[in-house]
Scaffold this motif. Sequence first.
Motif, PDB file in Angstrom:
ATOM      1  N   ASP A 177       0.835  -1.203   0.000  1.00 34.50           N
ATOM      2  CA  ASP A 177       0.000   0.000   0.000  1.00 34.50           C
ATOM      3  C   ASP A 177       0.871   1.255   0.000  1.00 34.50           C
ATOM      4  O   ASP A 177       0.563   2.231  -0.692  1.00 34.50           O
ATOM      5  CB  ASP A 177      -0.918   0.014   1.223  1.00 34.50           C
ATOM      6  N   ILE A 178       1.960   1.199   0.769  1.00 36.11           N
ATOM      7  CA  ILE A 178       2.871   2.347   0.805  1.00 36.11           C
ATOM      8  C   ILE A 178       3.510   2.557  -0.560  1.00 36.11           C
ATOM      9  O   ILE A 178       3.625   3.682  -1.052  1.00 36.11           O
ATOM     10  CB  ILE A 178       3.957   2.143   1.893  1.00 36.11           C
ATOM     11  N   LEU A 179       3.913   1.468  -1.202  1.00 36.31           N
ATOM     12  CA  LEU A 179       4.518   1.580  -2.528  1.00 36.31           C
ATOM     13  C   LEU A 179       3.512   2.133  -3.532  1.00 36.31           C
ATOM     14  O   LEU A 179       3.841   2.992  -4.352  1.00 36.31           O
ATOM     15  CB  LEU A 179       5.030   0.213  -2.988  1.00 36.31           C
ATOM     16  N   THR A 180       2.283   1.636  -3.459  1.00 36.67           N
ATOM     17  CA  THR A 180       1.245   2.091  -4.390  1.00 36.67           C
ATOM     18  C   THR A 180       0.925   3.565  -4.180  1.00 36.67           C
ATOM     19  O   THR A 180       0.712   4.305  -5.150  1.00 36.67           O
ATOM     20  CB  THR A 180      -0.038   1.253  -4.205  1.00 36.67           C
ATOM     21  N   ASN A 181       0.914   4.003  -2.941  1.00 30.82           N
ATOM     22  CA  ASN A 181       0.569   5.389  -2.632  1.00 30.82           C
ATOM     23  C   ASN A 181       1.716   6.360  -2.867  1.00 30.82           C
ATOM     24  O   ASN A 181       1.533   7.574  -2.732  1.00 30.82           O
ATOM     25  CB  ASN A 181       0.090   5.501  -1.178  1.00 30.82           C
TER      26      ASN A 181
END
Length: 292
Positions: A167-171
């Motif tokens: 999620d951090i990578l996607t955001n």
Amino acid sequence: MKNKNYTYSILKYKHSALIGESINIGIILFFPLENKFVFKYSKNLTRIKAIYEVVSEKVIKLYLQQIEFNIKNINLRDYTLFTHSDIENTEEFDLFIDNFILPRDSSVLQFSKSKESLYNLDLDTTILNITNKFLLEKDKNLNGGIIQKEPILVKKFINGLSKFNSDILTNNQDKIYKNYKVVNEAGNEFNFEYGWKNSYLNLIKAISFDLRDSRHIAEKAYKNFGLFTDLKNEAENNNLKYDLLIGLPTSKDLFKDFDHALNLLSNLERVDLILENDISDYSLKAFEAISN
């Protein structure tokens, strides 16, 4: 479809939807003139296991064997459904694959959208040429290399990055770069597969020194020294840094030449060297920068 046409679809192994990359693992072909389907696939899964850390080889082999079994049965049956008059375009071929071979879903094995092409040689030669074009049964020697190790080094970085919070990578996609191009003063373009941003934009290039002899190690070191010397101004003008993922030689007899190559490359400005054993730590460093 006209005579001497064939339709094909490539079977791809897709390890991660986040990364969006794939490896060709098989190919299905349809020759309407002969009313024949052909399925060829890589018998050796070493390439996938080398690039991706977690691979269920047993499951993949079961998929491949089932597809092969389905194709053999279809060729043996005299069903009008499978005559060339029923598959007149790529859309119908895609539908045929979905219904009878392998549904298009979220599994790691997926067929690509089909394409058409022509052939002029005999059928066996044509099949061999197509298979050699799309499937690499053996790792090719590159500049005297034992195996093509550069993709493995890059995937080790990506796999390490993917272990962290997706999620951090996607955001934070604005801090992750793919296929970043650097153009030198002469207008020549150089592509970097990946990059990530902190105070610099760190562009990644893999360089493997797992080569056959000292001459090839020296040639590769000089070539890259010249390349990154040439790209120094671009790095300064655009706040770039080049991170080189370094593959070690297998032969201990080449360690002296390898050390000399590292000493040469370490003199480059705006260049960091990351040995293959340190790539996991480098992935963590990149993730921490991306997540801040």
